[in-house]
Design an enzyme around this catalytic site. Sequence first.
Site, PDB file in Angstrom:
ATOM      1  N   HIS A  76      31.227  42.940  52.743  1.00  0.00           N
ATOM      2  CA  HIS A  76      31.947  42.506  51.967  1.00  0.00           C
ATOM      3  C   HIS A  76      31.314  41.096  51.272  1.00  0.00           C
ATOM      4  CE1 HIS A  76      34.492  46.063  50.486  1.00  0.00           C
ATOM      5  NE2 HIS A  76      34.477  45.840  52.075  1.00  0.00           N
ATOM      6  N   LYS A  95      38.937  38.301  36.883  1.00  0.00           N
ATOM      7  CA  LYS A  95      38.684  38.614  38.222  1.00  0.00           C
ATOM      8  C   LYS A  95      39.491  37.017  39.176  1.00  0.00           C
ATOM      9  CE  LYS A  95      34.706  38.265  37.181  1.00  0.00           C
ATOM     10  NZ  LYS A  95      33.824  39.862  37.797  1.00  0.00           N
ATOM     11  N   ARG A  96      39.139  36.941  40.031  1.00  0.00           N
ATOM     12  CA  ARG A  96      39.832  35.939  40.996  1.00  0.00           C
ATOM     13  C   ARG A  96      39.184  35.067  40.124  1.00  0.00           C
ATOM     14  NH1 ARG A  96      43.491  36.978  44.759  1.00  0.00           N
ATOM     15  NH2 ARG A  96      43.123  34.699  45.239  1.00  0.00           N
ATOM     16  N   LYS A 119      32.249  32.610  41.005  1.00  0.00           N
ATOM     17  CA  LYS A 119      32.398  33.541  39.865  1.00  0.00           C
ATOM     18  C   LYS A 119      31.835  32.514  38.306  1.00  0.00           C
ATOM     19  CE  LYS A 119      35.513  36.631  42.323  1.00  0.00           C
ATOM     20  NZ  LYS A 119      34.694  38.328  41.544  1.00  0.00           N
ATOM     21  N   THR A 145      33.324  44.733  41.039  1.00  0.00           N
ATOM     22  CA  THR A 145      34.019  46.552  40.875  1.00  0.00           C
ATOM     23  C   THR A 145      34.615  46.890  39.443  1.00  0.00           C
ATOM     24  OG1 THR A 145      35.832  46.575  41.953  1.00  0.00           O
ATOM     25  CG2 THR A 145      34.603  47.717  42.839  1.00  0.00           C
ATOM     26  N   LYS A 186      34.479  48.820  35.715  1.00  0.00           N
ATOM     27  CA  LYS A 186      35.672  49.322  34.565  1.00  0.00           C
ATOM     28  C   LYS A 186      34.692  48.746  33.260  1.00  0.00           C
ATOM     29  CE  LYS A 186      38.327  47.596  39.134  1.00  0.00           C
ATOM     30  NZ  LYS A 186      39.537  46.715  38.969  1.00  0.00           N
TER      31      LYS A 186
HETATM   32  C1  PLP Z   1      39.309  45.854  40.064  1.00  0.00           C
HETATM   33  C2  PLP Z   1      39.866  44.993  40.540  1.00  0.00           C
HETATM   34  C3  PLP Z   1      39.232  43.596  40.642  1.00  0.00           C
HETATM   35  C4  PLP Z   1      37.832  43.320  40.874  1.00  0.00           C
HETATM   36  O1  PLP Z   1      37.202  42.198  40.017  1.00  0.00           O
HETATM   37  P1  PLP Z   1      35.887  41.715  39.890  1.00  0.00           P
HETATM   38  O2  PLP Z   1      35.661  41.278  38.443  1.00  0.00           O
HETATM   39  O3  PLP Z   1      35.281  43.054  40.241  1.00  0.00           O
HETATM   40  O4  PLP Z   1      35.498  40.378  41.087  1.00  0.00           O
HETATM   41  C5  PLP Z   1      40.273  41.872  40.655  1.00  0.00           C
HETATM   42  N1  PLP Z   1      41.571  42.383  41.098  1.00  0.00           N
HETATM   43  C6  PLP Z   1      41.880  43.514  40.002  1.00  0.00           C
HETATM   44  C7  PLP Z   1      43.133  43.616  39.628  1.00  0.00           C
HETATM   45  C8  PLP Z   1      41.158  44.531  39.615  1.00  0.00           C
HETATM   46  O5  PLP Z   1      41.306  45.636  39.241  1.00  0.00           O
END
Ligand code: PLP
Length: 775
Positions: A318, A506-507, A512, A614, A618
């Site tokens: 990953h 995101k985190r 990032k 991911t 979304k």
């Molecule tokens: C999808 C998701 C992530 C991943 O987000 P990235 O933008 O790909 O880092 C992190 N936290 C939650 C709660 C998510 O649903």
Amino acid sequence: MVLLLKETISFNRALTKNSISTKQVYYFSMEFLIGRLLRYYLVNMEVEELVRESLAELHINLDDLLEQEADPGLGNGGLGRLAACFLDSMAFGGISGHGNGIRYKYGLFEQKIRNGFQTELADNWLKNDYPWEIRRADKSVVVKFKGNVQTECADGKLVFYHEDYEPVLAVPYDIPVMSYDNPSNINNLRLWSAEPVSNELDFASFNRGDFNQAVSLRSGVEAISYILYPDDCSRSGKELRLKQEYFFVAAGLGSIMRSFKKRNFPLGDFSRWVSIHINDTHPVLCIPELMRILIDEEGLGWDQAWNITVNSISFTNHTIMPEALEKWPVNLFKNLLPRIYMIVEEIDRRFKERTAKQFIDDVQLIQNTQIIADGHIQMANLAVIGSSSVNGVASLHTMILKQRVFSDYFRIFGYKFNNKTNGVNHRRFLLAANPLLSALITEAIGPGWKKNAEELENLLIYREDASFLEKLAQVKSHNKTQLVKYVKENQGSDLDSQSMFDVQVKRIHAYKRQLLNILKIMHLYNQLLENPNSLPGSHTFIFGGKAAPGYHYAKTIIKLINTLAEKIHKESRVREKLQIVFLENFNVSLGELVYPAADISEQISTASKEASGTGNMKFMMNGAITIGTLDGANVEIKEAVGEKNIFIFGLAAEEVLRYSSEGGYKSLDLYYSNQSLRLCVDQLVNGFFETAGEEFRVIFDSLLLYNDDYFVLRDFDTYLEAYKKLQCSYTDKKHWQGLSLFNIAKSGIFSSDRTIREYAKQIWKVNTRRFDSYI
Ligand SMILES: *Cc1c(COP(=O)(O)O)cnc(C)c1O
């Protein structure tokens, strides 16, 4: 109602074909971020409206009821959420695929913002009991730590006895996994809880009057499944973490072996009937543990055990970030897992013997590929050597694995390497999360997309249809209003639902680059003060995400976002045009509200650092337009929609990697040559933030003193250019809605159904009648 659903589930579970003649897949993951289940199940069973109306007659509001359900935070972010999406797609596809993980008593902390700072509260998700889990004490497994290993020679064979170990009882809690339109395939997510073997205190200690000793033994055991480590992308190197890893691996394999034996197949056929997938290196102890079971408990010889093990296990990498590659000090490992250590040593010895023969002169390769080096056990190396498949999670990431991170292994085991681009469960993040858009889509192209997301492409015929595009705009506008309402009720701020929603959730992590986004907003602010007409329209910048509690830099970024938000809010000359909000406690439930409300999806990581992402997918399926770097799956999003329907900027992965290996980047040069950039950077420390003092010095220093590891300054200009183009597009409403429609229509390949179909066919080699019919 939950009871009623549980009844249905157990009825359907009885229907689930007895799996004697199907291959079982076990997905081992330290994290499962499953989100709430009740509403998801109602949507999948297509009874939400029926239930809503029936409850209304009883004066119960379904939405209030749904809010009561805990959102189990048993994961940090993308990795745990991926595991949850995979469970759904396996159930949908008719695969007997089960999750195996840990039932943490406390999940990821709850984030509160106080005075602009992140604070952490315990996530006590079990406090009102969790209705979906079933404790299966009868299926418990004893896991053994520490102790000594005695070796004896019996009948000319070496046998190993593990003595004086500390036993821990692993008790499984099962959560049923159901998907859409497949009532006869209910899978299982098995989460393990650690308990003392005997439910009594250690009376020997207790009677000696050593009360503390008796209690601490008990709590030492329970500590194993007490709490999730809150670090995304960094290893912690602590003994407790290694205990957690072995705990759920040994418990999971123990129960797999037990059920395999009930099926009465020859042990030699194990890998024909069982696939074990390891999600990142956290469960990589599956390799030596399966060897231990086959050799010590089943009496097989090394070679046969090794064949079975390698053929059963597959591994997903990953991350390529060195700080995330797990390594364990030999002494700690050996003391905690003495027999497992012996097996790892033997795997290493045999592998070195092989490479020494095959690559006689290549000292570098022999060194790079050993498992035990510099007093540490390299878990990724063990994973590659001990599994039959190694996959990356987006094509760019897999290429980097082959060419850089694992290039030596790629020479040895080229055939093991493959790509499986991540996907997300479109039934959760589109069908359930965005009911209006889903209804609009179904009205336009029929319901087939729920089962086959690639049918979304049929939407393309509406690309020029003004009335359809107008409806699409209305849906977005409604979703924005919902988010505005949530923010008002939960955080008290007023957002403008008419403004453009520019979202980065995101985190929080340096790679990032939330910082790049902040510098952009500071620049827009500076420009607006100079020229009030420099920016068309009004903009809401939405941030959300948790920082690891020990990650000081990331926490400072959160404080910076909130400080800038306040500064803008107080400035009457810009606040009509700019607004920032930081959403507290970003989690799956909040994501379901945010992704559908976004106009813009910020995917701006330093190229090469985000393995896939991911969140990007979304957003895309909910019609947001991406502004991003050519990193992770953004590359494939761009390929899917074409460069006119996405805003790409910044260094390419190759350039970043070349700078990192050859040097040549000087952030100070950019600082001196670019005036508007210099102004923003200076504002971090020059009193622009009146309340801040030296608070943001660490950020300033990271950019200049430490030469900007993540190329924030380097990508600043091209980011602004791309942003300007995007602004231009946004002002042409019809054009923008066309972009949005195009993105939705092309998002089907990012359904995790597609990803799981590929894992099933190419890695696990299991039949999936459902997916086969689409080919
Ligand atoms: C999808 C998701 C992530 C991943 O987000 P990235 O933008 O790909 O880092 C992190 N936290 C939650 C709660 C998510 O649903």
